[in-house]
Design a protein around this motif. Structure first.
Motif, PDB file in Angstrom:
ATOM      1  N   VAL C 166      21.026  40.568  32.245  1.00  0.00           N
ATOM      2  CA  VAL C 166      22.484  41.238  32.323  1.00  0.00           C
ATOM      3  C   VAL C 166      23.629  40.251  31.725  1.00  0.00           C
ATOM      4  CG1 VAL C 166      24.111  41.590  34.311  1.00  0.00           C
ATOM      5  CG2 VAL C 166      21.761  41.994  34.482  1.00  0.00           C
ATOM      6  N   ILE C 167      23.466  39.188  32.261  1.00  0.00           N
ATOM      7  CA  ILE C 167      24.986  38.333  31.758  1.00  0.00           C
ATOM      8  C   ILE C 167      24.885  38.367  30.066  1.00  0.00           C
ATOM      9  CG2 ILE C 167      25.735  35.858  31.682  1.00  0.00           C
ATOM     10  CD1 ILE C 167      24.264  35.693  34.427  1.00  0.00           C
ATOM     11  N   TYR C 168      23.925  38.080  29.308  1.00  0.00           N
ATOM     12  CA  TYR C 168      23.812  38.186  27.895  1.00  0.00           C
ATOM     13  C   TYR C 168      24.550  39.380  27.446  1.00  0.00           C
ATOM     14  CZ  TYR C 168      22.186  36.987  23.244  1.00  0.00           C
ATOM     15  OH  TYR C 168      22.180  36.381  21.951  1.00  0.00           O
ATOM     16  N   ASP C 169      24.365  40.706  27.779  1.00  0.00           N
ATOM     17  CA  ASP C 169      25.101  41.734  27.414  1.00  0.00           C
ATOM     18  C   ASP C 169      26.601  41.601  27.421  1.00  0.00           C
ATOM     19  OD1 ASP C 169      22.932  42.339  26.247  1.00  0.00           O
ATOM     20  OD2 ASP C 169      22.204  43.936  27.637  1.00  0.00           O
ATOM     21  N   GLY C 170      26.736  41.256  28.776  1.00  0.00           N
ATOM     22  CA  GLY C 170      28.354  40.934  29.107  1.00  0.00           C
ATOM     23  C   GLY C 170      28.775  40.010  28.089  1.00  0.00           C
ATOM     24  N   ILE C 171      28.299  38.986  27.534  1.00  0.00           N
ATOM     25  CA  ILE C 171      29.002  38.079  26.614  1.00  0.00           C
ATOM     26  C   ILE C 171      29.082  38.855  25.442  1.00  0.00           C
ATOM     27  CG2 ILE C 171      28.520  35.974  25.412  1.00  0.00           C
ATOM     28  CD1 ILE C 171      26.919  34.849  27.779  1.00  0.00           C
ATOM     29  N   ILE C 172      27.899  39.502  25.097  1.00  0.00           N
ATOM     30  CA  ILE C 172      28.127  40.382  23.581  1.00  0.00           C
ATOM     31  C   ILE C 172      29.196  41.228  23.884  1.00  0.00           C
ATOM     32  CG2 ILE C 172      26.909  42.341  22.321  1.00  0.00           C
ATOM     33  CD1 ILE C 172      24.535  40.782  22.782  1.00  0.00           C
ATOM     34  N   LEU C 173      29.437  41.863  24.867  1.00  0.00           N
ATOM     35  CA  LEU C 173      30.612  42.827  25.038  1.00  0.00           C
ATOM     36  C   LEU C 173      32.036  42.234  25.023  1.00  0.00           C
ATOM     37  CD1 LEU C 173      31.153  45.975  25.471  1.00  0.00           C
ATOM     38  CD2 LEU C 173      31.604  45.270  27.904  1.00  0.00           C
ATOM     39  N   LEU C 174      31.915  41.125  25.700  1.00  0.00           N
ATOM     40  CA  LEU C 174      33.256  40.259  25.574  1.00  0.00           C
ATOM     41  C   LEU C 174      33.423  39.831  24.075  1.00  0.00           C
ATOM     42  CD1 LEU C 174      34.819  39.313  27.830  1.00  0.00           C
ATOM     43  CD2 LEU C 174      33.965  37.135  27.576  1.00  0.00           C
ATOM     44  N   ILE C 175      32.556  39.438  23.442  1.00  0.00           N
ATOM     45  CA  ILE C 175      32.805  38.980  21.913  1.00  0.00           C
ATOM     46  C   ILE C 175      33.199  40.330  21.265  1.00  0.00           C
ATOM     47  CG2 ILE C 175      31.406  38.506  19.927  1.00  0.00           C
ATOM     48  CD1 ILE C 175      29.679  36.551  21.709  1.00  0.00           C
ATOM     49  N   ILE C 176      32.671  41.537  21.338  1.00  0.00           N
ATOM     50  CA  ILE C 176      32.967  42.727  20.523  1.00  0.00           C
ATOM     51  C   ILE C 176      34.452  42.919  21.028  1.00  0.00           C
ATOM     52  CG2 ILE C 176      32.866  45.258  20.511  1.00  0.00           C
ATOM     53  CD1 ILE C 176      29.822  44.712  21.067  1.00  0.00           C
ATOM     54  N   TYR C 177      34.896  42.838  22.278  1.00  0.00           N
ATOM     55  CA  TYR C 177      36.313  43.080  22.467  1.00  0.00           C
ATOM     56  C   TYR C 177      37.338  42.159  22.036  1.00  0.00           C
ATOM     57  CZ  TYR C 177      36.744  47.348  24.915  1.00  0.00           C
ATOM     58  OH  TYR C 177      36.383  48.942  25.332  1.00  0.00           O
ATOM     59  N   SER C 178      37.009  40.801  21.944  1.00  0.00           N
ATOM     60  CA  SER C 178      37.597  39.718  21.666  1.00  0.00           C
ATOM     61  C   SER C 178      37.872  39.606  20.209  1.00  0.00           C
ATOM     62  CB  SER C 178      37.062  38.377  22.134  1.00  0.00           C
ATOM     63  OG  SER C 178      36.573  38.388  23.491  1.00  0.00           O
ATOM     64  N   PHE C 179      37.092  39.870  19.274  1.00  0.00           N
ATOM     65  CA  PHE C 179      37.037  40.015  17.754  1.00  0.00           C
ATOM     66  C   PHE C 179      37.031  41.327  17.104  1.00  0.00           C
ATOM     67  CE2 PHE C 179      35.032  36.026  19.580  1.00  0.00           C
ATOM     68  CZ  PHE C 179      35.990  35.164  18.769  1.00  0.00           C
ATOM     69  N   SER C 180      37.458  42.280  18.155  1.00  0.00           N
ATOM     70  CA  SER C 180      37.539  43.818  17.488  1.00  0.00           C
ATOM     71  C   SER C 180      38.388  43.913  16.168  1.00  0.00           C
ATOM     72  CB  SER C 180      37.842  44.581  18.522  1.00  0.00           C
ATOM     73  OG  SER C 180      39.258  44.200  18.834  1.00  0.00           O
TER      74      SER C 180
END
Lengths: 236, 438, 258
Positions: C166-180
Motif C-alpha cells: 500500500v504505502i509504496y504506491d502512495g509514495i509513487i503517487l506523491l512523487i508523480i504529483y510533486s514533480f509533475s
C-alpha cells in the motif's frame, strides 16, 4: 578427545566467553557447571558448531574445527527441550535422522526397548507427552553409538524409572570409553555420574577438578555442599 | 443522363433510396443484361481480348475511347498498362477473368469524366504516390451516378476518389495498400463534396484512412470493413445526414474519427482493437444531434472519446474491455447514455470536470456492486462510474502505472464514500442488474 | 544430497499441517465465489489479481517468519547432526515456499480446470503468485534471523507488507504529483521495479488487463513494458527480488549463532 583453547565469544552486549581452556577426555563424564549466564551454553554450542566463536581453537579428536560438519557424525546431542517436525511420527523422525546420517551400520536401539517406546512409534510427535519427547531425544542421542555425547539436563521431565535407566545407560557408555559432557541442576545426579567438574563463572573457567578430589578437599558429604564450600572459600 | 444504362443490374435492395429507380426499369435491365450475356463473344476468348460490340481491340485505351454512350467494353483477362485510362463516355467497363490494369506507379489509373459509368471485375493497381497529385486507382471527378463494383484495388495511393460525384455506388471492392507512414499513403475510399453515396461491402486495408468523407451528405455507409489502416478506419467531417450501419473497424492506427457533423446515425458497427497512445474506437469531435446505437466497442484504448459534442444519443451499445469506455470532456453537454453495457473496462467513464453535463441512466455496469433487493431489475444504490483514479490519470498520465494498485483501490473506495473530487452529479440512478445487449 | 533429504521430510511434515489446506481452501473458495458471481474466466483472473497481490505477500511473510521462529529448537537439533547449514537453510526455505505455492496453485487452478479452462490461461497468475510467495518468504526468513524477539520480528513483517502493498504506491503517487512538471515515466518505471508487488502487478496487467497500460500514454510505458527487453528486465528484476533476500537470509543463517 575435545580440547578448547582460549575460546572467546562476545554477543552484542555480553561477553559470554573470555578465553576458556578446557578439555574433555574419553571414558569420562564431565559436568559443565556454573550459574546462569556463566557461558556453559555458549561453550557447548561452540563445540557443537551452533555458535561461531570469535577466537580460540577447538579440536575434535586432534583435528581443528574449521566449518566442516562431518565431525558431528560422531556426536550425539540430547537437548534440554527437543522439537521435531510436529506432524511426523516417532518412527518417521527416527527414519529421518538415520537418513541424514546415511544409515550407519551399527545402531544402538537399546533405549527404545528400555523406555518402552515401541507403542509410541506411530504417533505424531506433537501428540507425545513431555516425558516421551525427552525419551525420544535420548534414544536419538545414543542411537548411532557416537564417540561423544552431549547431554543437556538429560533427566529433566523423566519419571524416576526412566531417569534411572538413562543414568545406567550413561554409565555403560562411559565405560565403553565414550566422552560424555553433561549439564544438570541436580547435584546428586552429577555426583552420581560425573568424574570431572568444569566450573564456569562470568565467562571464565573458574576451576576444573575431579568430583572425588572436590569431595576430599572440602571434606563435605555431598557435591552440592562441597561446591558451596569451595565457591565460598574462593570468594573469601 | 436520367436514363439508366442497360448494363445496370443492381438488385432492388442494393439500390440506395435516393436513387429513385423504379422496379420496372430494373426488371427491364435484367432482361437486357441476360440478352447481352447470351451473345457474349468473349467468354471463351483468348487472354486479353477486348471487345466493344462486334469490334475487338488489343489496346484497352483504344477500346475505351472507341466506345460511345451505352456501350459495354468487355475485357477478358490480360494485363493492361496503357494508363491513365480516361473514360469520356457513359459506358460500362467490365472485366472477365480478372484483368489487371496497372499504372506501374506512374500517375493515376482510371479517371472517369462521364456520368453513369460502371467499372466492374478488375484488378486495379499502381497509382503513384505523390505529395502534389491525388493519384487514384479510380477517380470520379464532377460526374454522377457511377458504379464501382467487385474490383480488387491493390497497392494504390488513393483507392477510389470521388469529387463532386453524386449518387456514386461503391460496392464490394477489396482495397489493399501497404503504406507505413501517413505522409506517403492516402485514403482507401475518399469522397469530397459528394451527396447520396452508397458505400457498401468494401474491405479496406493498409490505407491512410479507410473511408474518408468530407462534405458528404445523405449517404449510406454499410457493412464495410476497415482494418489496419494507418490513421483512421473511418474519418468524416462536415458530413451531415449520413448513415453508418454494420461496419467493422478493426485495429486502425487511431480508430475512427467522426467530426463536425450533425444528424448522423451509427448503428450495429463493431469497433475492435483500436489500440494506441492516442487511439480510440470512436472520436466524436464537434458533433450534434446524432444517434449511436447497438454498436460494439471491444478492446479499444478509449471506446468513445467525446469532445465538444452535444445531444448525442448513445443507446444499447456494448463496451467491453476497453481502457476507457467513455472519455467525455466538459465541453460536451446534453448527451444521453442509456441501456448500454459496460463490461470490464479499466475505466467506465472519465471526465475532466467536477460538474456533469450529460446523463447516464439505466445502463449495466460490471463494476457495480450494489444489490437489487426490491427486485425491479435496477440496483437500489446509484452507481458512480467516474473513479477518482481516472481523474488522477486525466491530470497526470504517468500515474497510470498505478492501475489496479491496492493503494489506488483504497483511494477509490474512500472517494466513493465521500466524493470530494469526482463529479457528484455524474450518477446512474438506475443501474441495471443484467446486461441488456448480449 | 542432504538438502533433498531435508526437503523431503519438511514437506512430509508441512503437507500434514492444517494451515496448508486452509490456504488452498481459501484460494479455492475465493476463485469459486468469483466464478459464481462474475461468470467468465477473464473476469475472475482480473479479480484474482488483487487477491494475489494482497494476500500472498501477507501470508508468506507472516507465516514464513512464524515458521522460522517456531523451528528454533528443531534447527538446533538438526545442526547437531552431520548436516550442512546451507542445506538446512534451503530445506527450511523449501519447506515453506513449496507447500504455500502448491496450495495456492491448486486452490486457484481447480475452479478453472473444472470449467475446462486451459492451464495456460492462468499460467501468469500462478507464476506471479509463486514468485511473490518465494520473495516474501525470503524476506520473512531474513527478518526472523535478524530479530531475536518474535513479536518485534512479526511486527516488522506486517509493516513491510503494508509498505510494499500500500504505502509504496502512495509514495509513487506523491512523487508523480510533486514533480509533475518533469518527465517522470522512466523514473516511475524504475521505482516500480524496486517493489516486487508493483512488479507483479505490472506483469499481471501486461498479461491479462492490458486495457489501459498498453493503449494509453504509450510512449515510454508501452515501449518499455511491451518490448521484449522491457519484459526481460521486469522478469530479471523479479528474479533479483527473489535472489537478494534469499541470499541475505542464507548468509545470516550461515553466520548465525543458534
Amino acid at each position: 578427545m575435545i580440547t578448547v583453547k582460549q575460546l572467546k565469544k562476545r554477543f552484542a552486549k555480553l561477553e559470554a566467553l573470555k578465553g576458556v581452556d578446557v578439555s574433555f577426555e574419553p571414558g569420562e563424564v564431565t559436568a559443565v557447571l556454573g550459574p546462569n549466564g556463566a557461558g556453559k551454553t555458549t561453550l557447548i554450542k561452540s563445540i557443537l558448531g551452533l555458535v561461531r566463536p570469535d577466537s580460540g581453537i577447538i579440536t575434535f579428536d586432534g583435528k581443528e574445527l574449521n566449518g566442516d560438519y562431518t565431525y558431528r557424525e560422531r556426536i550425539g546431542y540430547m537437548p534440554q527441550q527437543a522439537r521435531y517436525p510436529e506432524n511426523l511420527t516417532v518412527k518417521e523422525i527416527l527414519e529421518m535422522i538415520r537418513d541424514l546420517r546415511n544409515y550407519p551400520e551399527v545402531q544402538d536401539e537399546e533405549l527404545i526397548t528400555m523406555f518402552n517406546l515401541q507403542s509410541e512409534m506411530n504417533k505424531p510427535f506433537k501428540t507425545l507427552s513431555g516425558g516421551n519427547k525427552q525419551k525420544m531425544s535420548a534414544v536419538l542421542a545414543f542411537l548411532f553409538c557416537p564417540d561423544v555425547l552431549f547431554l543437556d539436563e538429560p533427566t529433566a521431565g523423566l519419571d524416576p524409572i526412566a531417569s534411572s535407566k538413562l543414568k545406567d545407560k550413561i554409565i555403560t557408555e562411559k565405560k565403553k570409553g565414550k566422552t560424555i559432557i553433561l549439564t544438570s541442576h541436580i547435584m546428586s545426579e552429577i555426583q552420581e555420574l560425573a568424574d570431572k567438574v568444569v566450573y564456569l563463572l562470568e565467562g571464565n573457567l573458574h576451576f576444573v577438578t575431579t568430583v572425588d578430589s572436590l569431595l576430599d578437599d572440602t571434606g563435605q558429604p555431598n557435591l552440592e555442599r562441597a561446591l558451596a564450600s569451595k565457591l565460598e572459600g574462593v570468594a573469601a | 443522363m436520367g436514363i439508366p444504362p442497360n448494363y445496370l443490374i443492381p438488385s432492388i435492395t442494393e439500390l440506395p433510396k435516393t436513387q429513385g429507380v423504379n422496379t420496372m426499369k430494373v426488371l427491364i435491365n435484367i432482361i437486357l443484361m441476360g440478352a447481352v450475356l447470351a451473345f457474349l463473344p468473349g467468354l471463351a476468348a483468348a487472354d486479353g481480348e477486348i471487345t466493344v460490340g462486334e469490334r475487338s481491340f488489343t489496346s484497352l485505351s483504344e477500346a475505351v475511347s472507341y466506345a460511345s454512350d451505352g456501350d459495354t467494353v468487355w475485357v477478358d483477362g490480360g494485363e493492361h498498362t496503357d494508363t491513365p485510362l480516361l473514360i469520356e463516355h457513359e459506358i460500362a467497363l467490365i472485366g472477365l477473368n480478372n484483368p489487371v490494369i496497372d499504372a506501374q506507379h506512374q500517375g493515376e489509373v482510371i479517371r472517369v469524366n462521364a456520368n453513369n459509368v460502371l467499372i466492374e471485375g478488375f484488378t486495379i493497381t499502381g497509382s503513384e504516390s505523390s505529395h502534389i497529385r491525388d493519384n487514384a486507382a479510380i477517380r470520379f471527378d464532377r460526374v454522377t451516378d457511377g458504379i464501382v463494383r467487385n474490383n480488387i484495388l491493390d497497392d494504390n495511393f488513393f483507392g477510389i476518389y470521388l469529387a463532386r460525384a453524386h449518387r456514386t455506388q461503391v460496392l464490394d471492392n477489396k482495397l489493399t495498400a501497404y503504406g507505413t507512414r501517413e505522409a506517403t499513403s492516402a485514403n482507401g475510399i475518399h469522397a469530397w463534396y459528394t451527396n447520396d453515396l452508397l458505400i457498401r461491402g468494401n474491405t479496406i486495408k493498409g490505407h491512410r484512412d479507410g473511408i474518408y468523407l468530407e462534405y458528404v451528405e445523405d449517404s449510406e455507409i454499410l457493412r464495410n470493413e476497415a482494418e489496419g489502416n494507418i490513421r483512421y478506419g473511418l474519418h468524416f467531417m462536415f458530413s451531415n445526414d449520413c448513415v453508418y450501419n454494420g461496419n467493422t473497424f478493426r485495429n486502425n492506427g487511431a480508430g475512427t474519427a467522426v467530426m463536425y457533423s450533425e444528424n448522423v446515425d451509427m448503428h450495429y458497427n463493431l469497433f475492435l482493437d483500436n489500440w494506441g497512445s492516442s487511439s480510440y474506437g470512436m472520436l466524436l469531435k464537434d458533433m450534434r444531434d446524432s444517434r449511436i446505437t447497438h454498436n460494439q466497442f471491444i478492446r479499444n484504448t478509449a471506446a468513445i472519446r467525446i469532445d465538444g459534442s452535444s445531444r448525442m444519443e448513445v443507446e444499447n451499445n456494448r463496451f467491453r474491455e476497453n481502457g476507457w469506455a467513455i472519455r467525455i470532456l466538459a465541453n460536451s453537454p446534453d448527451n444521453h447514455f442509456t441501456k448500454n453495457d459496460f463490461i470490464n473496462n479499466a475505466f467506465d467513464v472519465a471526465t475532466n470536470s467536477r460538474r456533469a453535463y450529460s446523463t447516464f441512466d439505466k445502463n449495466y455496469w460490471s463494476h457495480y456492486s450494489g444489490y437489487d433487493l426490491d427486485g425491479d431489475g435496477y440496483g437500489d444504490v446509484p452507481y458512480r462510474p467516474v473513479r477518482l483514479f481516472s481523474l488522477i490519470v486525466e491530470q497526470n498520465s504517468t500515474a497510470l502505472i498505478l492501475l489496479r494498485s491496492i493503494f489506488i483501490d483504497l483511494l477509490d473506495i474512500a472517494e466513493r464514500v465521500v466524493p470530494v473530487l469526482t463529479p457528484e452529479t455524474l450518477i446512474d440512478e438506475n443501474p441495471l442488474m443484467k446486461e441488456v445487449n448480449r | 544430497m542432504s538438502t533433498t533429504k531435508i526437503i523431503k521430510y519438511q514437506l512430509q511434515d508441512v503437507f500434514r499441517s492444517k494451515w496448508v489446506w486452509a490456504y488452498a481452501l481459501f484460494f479455492f473458495a475465493v476463485t469459486e465465489a468469483l466464478f459464481q458471481f462474475g461468470g467468465d474466466g477473464d473476469r475472475v483472473i482480473t479479480s484474482m489479481m488483487n487477491v494475489v497481490l494482497l494476500v500472498i505477500p501477507l501470508i508468506s511473510i507472516v507465516l514464513g517468519a512464524m515458521y522460522l521462529y517456531n523451528s528454533r529448537e528443531y534447527i538446533e537439533l538438526l545442526l547437531c547432526q552431520p548436516v550442512k547449514r546451507s542445506s538446512l537453510f534451503f530445506g527450511l526455505f523449501s519447506g515453506v515456499t513449496v507447500p504455500l505455492s502448491v496450495a495456492f496453485t491448486v486452490g486457484v487452478a481447480v475452479p478453472f480446470l473444472m470449467r475446462g479452462s486451459e492451464i495456460g490461461s492462468i499460467l501468469f497468475l500462478v507464476i506471479t503468485g509463486i514468485l511473490l510467495t518465494v520473495i516474501f518468504v525470503a524476506m520473512a526468513f531474513g527478518l526472523a534471523l535478524s530479530f531475536e524477539d518474535r513479536i518485534k520480528g512479526l511486527g516488522i513483517a506486517l509493516i513491510l507488507w503494508l509498505f510494499f502493498t500500500v504505502i509504496y504506491d502512495g509514495i509513487i503517487l506523491l512523487i508523480i504529483y510533486s514533480f509533475s512538471d518533469y518527465p517522470l515515466q522512466q523514473p516511475v518505471i524504475i521505482l516500480s521495479m524496486l517493489n516486487p508487488v508493483d512488479l507483479g502487478r505490472i506483469l499481471l496487467l501486461l498479461n491479462y488487463d492490458i486495457s489501459a497500460l498498453m493503449g494509453f500514454t504509450g510512449a515510454v510505458f508501452q515501449r518499455f513494458f511491451g518490448s521484449l527487453a522491457g519484459q526481460s528486465i521486469s522478469i530479471t528484476a523479479m528474479l533479483l527480488w527473489l535472489a537478494i533476500p534469499f541470499w541475505l537470509g542464507r548468509r545470516a543463517f550461515l553466520r548465525r549463532n543458534f
